[in-house]
Design a protein around this motif. Structure first.
Motif, mmCIF file in Angstrom:
data_model
loop_
_atom_site.group_PDB
_atom_site.id
_atom_site.type_symbol
_atom_site.label_atom_id
_atom_site.label_comp_id
_atom_site.label_asym_id
_atom_site.label_seq_id
_atom_site.Cartn_x
_atom_site.Cartn_y
_atom_site.Cartn_z
ATOM 1 N N LEU A 149 0.834 -1.201 0.000
ATOM 2 C CA LEU A 149 0.000 0.000 0.000
ATOM 3 C C LEU A 149 0.871 1.255 0.000
ATOM 4 O O LEU A 149 0.541 2.261 -0.633
ATOM 5 C CB LEU A 149 -0.899 -0.023 1.238
ATOM 6 C CG LEU A 149 -2.008 1.029 1.340
ATOM 7 C CD1 LEU A 149 -2.983 0.887 0.175
ATOM 8 C CD2 LEU A 149 -2.736 0.888 2.670
ATOM 9 N N LYS A 150 1.960 1.202 0.719
ATOM 10 C CA LYS A 150 2.978 2.253 0.800
ATOM 11 C C LYS A 150 2.397 3.620 1.167
ATOM 12 O O LYS A 150 2.428 4.559 0.382
ATOM 13 C CB LYS A 150 3.764 2.357 -0.507
ATOM 14 C CG LYS A 150 5.102 3.078 -0.337
ATOM 15 C CD LYS A 150 5.929 3.037 -1.616
ATOM 16 C CE LYS A 150 7.232 3.774 -1.432
ATOM 17 N NZ LYS A 150 8.062 3.750 -2.650
ATOM 18 N N PRO A 151 1.882 3.745 2.401
ATOM 19 C CA PRO A 151 1.494 5.077 2.876
ATOM 20 C C PRO A 151 2.741 5.922 3.097
ATOM 21 O O PRO A 151 3.850 5.394 3.186
ATOM 22 C CB PRO A 151 0.785 4.777 4.200
ATOM 23 C CG PRO A 151 1.464 3.529 4.687
ATOM 24 C CD PRO A 151 1.758 2.719 3.454
ATOM 25 N N LYS A 152 2.553 7.201 3.199
ATOM 26 C CA LYS A 152 3.714 8.069 3.422
ATOM 27 C C LYS A 152 4.216 7.968 4.862
ATOM 28 O O LYS A 152 5.396 8.166 5.133
ATOM 29 C CB LYS A 152 3.350 9.508 3.064
ATOM 30 C CG LYS A 152 3.182 9.709 1.557
ATOM 31 C CD LYS A 152 2.863 11.143 1.208
ATOM 32 C CE LYS A 152 2.889 11.340 -0.307
ATOM 33 N NZ LYS A 152 1.907 10.507 -1.011
ATOM 34 N N MET A 153 3.314 7.638 5.790
ATOM 35 C CA MET A 153 3.708 7.576 7.199
ATOM 36 C C MET A 153 2.916 6.493 7.907
ATOM 37 O O MET A 153 1.743 6.259 7.600
ATOM 38 C CB MET A 153 3.448 8.929 7.878
ATOM 39 C CG MET A 153 3.746 8.969 9.379
ATOM 40 S SD MET A 153 3.275 10.557 10.138
ATOM 41 C CE MET A 153 4.531 11.631 9.419
ATOM 42 N N ILE A 154 3.572 5.818 8.864
ATOM 43 C CA ILE A 154 2.884 4.885 9.771
ATOM 44 C C ILE A 154 3.190 5.315 11.198
ATOM 45 O O ILE A 154 4.354 5.487 11.582
ATOM 46 C CB ILE A 154 3.338 3.428 9.560
ATOM 47 C CG1 ILE A 154 2.947 2.931 8.164
ATOM 48 C CG2 ILE A 154 2.709 2.524 10.628
ATOM 49 C CD1 ILE A 154 3.402 1.512 7.870
ATOM 50 N N LEU A 155 2.131 5.482 11.978
ATOM 51 C CA LEU A 155 2.249 5.845 13.391
ATOM 52 C C LEU A 155 2.019 4.583 14.218
ATOM 53 O O LEU A 155 0.911 4.053 14.262
ATOM 54 C CB LEU A 155 1.217 6.922 13.740
ATOM 55 C CG LEU A 155 1.146 7.388 15.190
ATOM 56 C CD1 LEU A 155 2.470 7.981 15.646
ATOM 57 C CD2 LEU A 155 0.018 8.421 15.355
ATOM 58 N N PHE A 156 3.082 4.070 14.842
ATOM 59 C CA PHE A 156 3.011 2.841 15.635
ATOM 60 C C PHE A 156 2.748 3.170 17.107
ATOM 61 O O PHE A 156 3.417 4.014 17.689
ATOM 62 C CB PHE A 156 4.336 2.071 15.543
ATOM 63 C CG PHE A 156 4.636 1.479 14.195
ATOM 64 C CD1 PHE A 156 4.123 0.245 13.829
ATOM 65 C CD2 PHE A 156 5.448 2.160 13.301
ATOM 66 C CE1 PHE A 156 4.415 -0.305 12.595
ATOM 67 C CE2 PHE A 156 5.750 1.621 12.060
ATOM 68 C CZ PHE A 156 5.231 0.379 11.701
#
Length: 371
Positions: A149-156
Motif C-alpha cells: 500500500l505504501k502510505p507516506k507515514m505509519i504511526l506505531f
C-alpha cells in the motif's frame, strides 16, 4: 485376542478421528462462523464489514457502537483514487489503537485526522489497529499489506502487548511472500480445523493477559496490593530477555518502513496506573492490584522498560517519537480499564498527538501544508 481387539479399537478410533477431522475441514471451508482475522501466520483483513455493538455492561462506553471497516480492512475513509497526491497516514497497534468499542467517529485515530485536517490538504488517515496485535503482528501486517500500500507515514502505538512476550512461537513466526519455514507451519496455514483451534488458544491467551476490551475496571471495588522496592526490582529484572527481542523487533519495523520509503513514527504506551491518586475517584493508582502479581506502580515500572526501549531505538535510528506515556495524565475518565480509552480519553489522546505530529509532518511533508 486381547491384542487384536485393542488394535481394532485403536484403528477404529483413528479412522473416526480422520473422518471427523476431514468433515470439519470441509464444513469450515464452506462456512466459518467465527471469522478470525489471522489464518496461521497470515493476517486476513476484515474487508467491508460493519458491526453494531449493543453495550449493556460498560457505562463508560456508548450504548450503541458502530464499528466499520472499509475495502482495505481498516477503519476510516476509502482509499483515494489519486493515492500519490494524498498525505497518507496509517496508525498501527493493538486494541488500544483499534478502539474496537469506540464508534467510528470517536476513536483517537479518527479524532487525530479531524484535528490535522485544517493544517494539511489531501489528508487520508486510516486506523490499522487490531485487537491483540504485538510487534510480531505489526511486522506481519507490514510485510503482507502495508509495504504494498505504501502510505507516506505509519504511526506505531506499541508496548503493552509485547510485555513478557518472548521470541516468536510457531504461530508468531513470520512467513514472507507465502513461504513456509517447515511442515508444521504449512499445515497450520492450510488447515481450517487447526487454524480454528489455534485462534481459540490465541483468544484465551489474550484474555488471560488482560488484553480484552469488553470489561471495565471499577477502581472503587479494587484491592490494594503493597509491593516492596525489592519485589518490583525482581519483576523488572525478569524482563531483560523480553526487552532484547523487543528492541530487535522495533528495529526491524523501522528498517522495513525505511526500506520501502515509509516514514515510521512511534508512540510510547500509556496506561492508567502507576503514579499518584486518580483525580476522579481518589483511588491510589500505585497500590491498586492490577493482577498478574503486580500493583499499579510495578505495572508502570515494567511497562516503562519497554517504553524506554522504544525511546532508545527511535533515538538511535533517528525516528520521531511521541511520548504519550509521559504526556497523558493519569485520570480514570480517560480509561475504561487499565489501558483502553473512553470517548473522552480518545479525544484527549488526539489533542496531545496533534501538535506533536503536526510538527513532524510539517518538517517532512511540507508540500501538503496549507499556506
Amino acid at each position: 485376542m486381547a491384542n487384536s481387539s485393542l488394535r481394532r479399537k485403536i484403528l477404529y478410533s483413528l479412522y473416526l478421528f480422520i473422518v471427523v477431522f476431514a468433515l470439519l475441514e470441509i464444513l469450515l471451508r464452506i462456512y466459518n462462523p467465527l471469522n478470525f482475522r489471522i489464518r496461521g501466520n497470515q493476517i486476513l483483513l476484515p474487508i467491508n464489514q460493519k458491526q453494531i455493538i449493543n453495550n449493556k455492561i460498560n457505562p463508560k462506553l456508548d450504548p450503541v457502537i458502530t464499528n466499520s471497516r472499509n475495502s482495505l480492512g481498516f477503519r476510516g475513509p476509502e482509499k483515494p483514487a489519486t493515492w500519490n497526491d494524498h498525505l497518507t497516514i496509517l496508525t498501527v497497534g493493538g486494541s488500544t489503537t483499534e478502539c474496537h468499542f469506540l464508534a467510528d467517529n470517536k476513536t483517537w485515530p479518527y479524532q487525530l485526522g479531524q484535528q490535522l485536517n485544517p493544517y494539511f490538504k489531501n489528508l487520508w488517515l486510516n486506523n490499522a489497529g487490531f485487537d491483540g496485535h504485538s510487534s510480531f503482528g505489526h511486522q506481519v501486517l507490514l510485510n503482507d499489506y502495508l509495504i504494498k500500500l505504501k502510505p507516506k507515514m505509519i504511526l506505531f502505538y506499541a508496548g503493552i502487548n509485547d510485555m513478557e512476550n518472548d521470541q516468536p512461537t510457531f504461530h508468531d513466526e513470520l512467513n514472507r511472500k507465502g513461504g513456509y519455514s517447515d511442515l508444521k507451519h504449512y499445515i497450520f496455514n492450510n488447515s481450517e480445523v487447526l487454524n480454528l483451534g489455534l485462534n481459540l488458544v490465541r483468544g484465551w491467551r489474550a484474555q488471560k493477559m488482560n488484553n480484552t476490551t469488553n470489561t471495565m475496571i471499577d477502581l472503587s471495588k479494587g484491592k490494594v496490593k503493597i509491593m516492596t522496592d525489592q519485589q518490583i526490582a525482581v519483576r523488572k529484572g525478569q524482563q531483560q530477555k523480553y526487552l532484547t527481542s523487543y528492541q530487535q523487533r522495533l528495529g526491524q519495523l523501522i528498517d522495513t518502513c525505511k526500506q520501502y520509503g515509509i516514514m515510521p513514527v512511534f508512540m510510547t504506551q500509556a496506561i492508567l496506573f502507576g503514579r499518584g491518586n486518580d483525580p476522579v475517584t481518589g483511588v491510589n493508582l500505585e497500590t491498586f492490584d492490577t493482577g498478574q502479581e503486580m500493583n499499579g506502580r510495578c505495572l508502570l515500572a515494567v511497562l516503562e522498560l519497554y517504553n524506554d526501549v522504544t525511546r532508545h531505538v527511535c533515538a538511535q535510528k533517528n525516528v520521531p517519537l511521541i511520548d504519550l506515556s509521559t504526556l497523558l495524565p493519569k485520570n480514570s475518565s480517560y480509561f475504561y480499564d487499565g489501558a483502553h480509552f473512553t470517548n473522552t480519553g480518545a479525544l484527549k489522546v488526539a489533542e496531545i498527538i496533534t501538535p506533536e505530529l503536526k510538527s513532524v509532518i510539517s518538517r517532512n511533508f511540507h508540500s501538503f501544508a496549507y499556506e
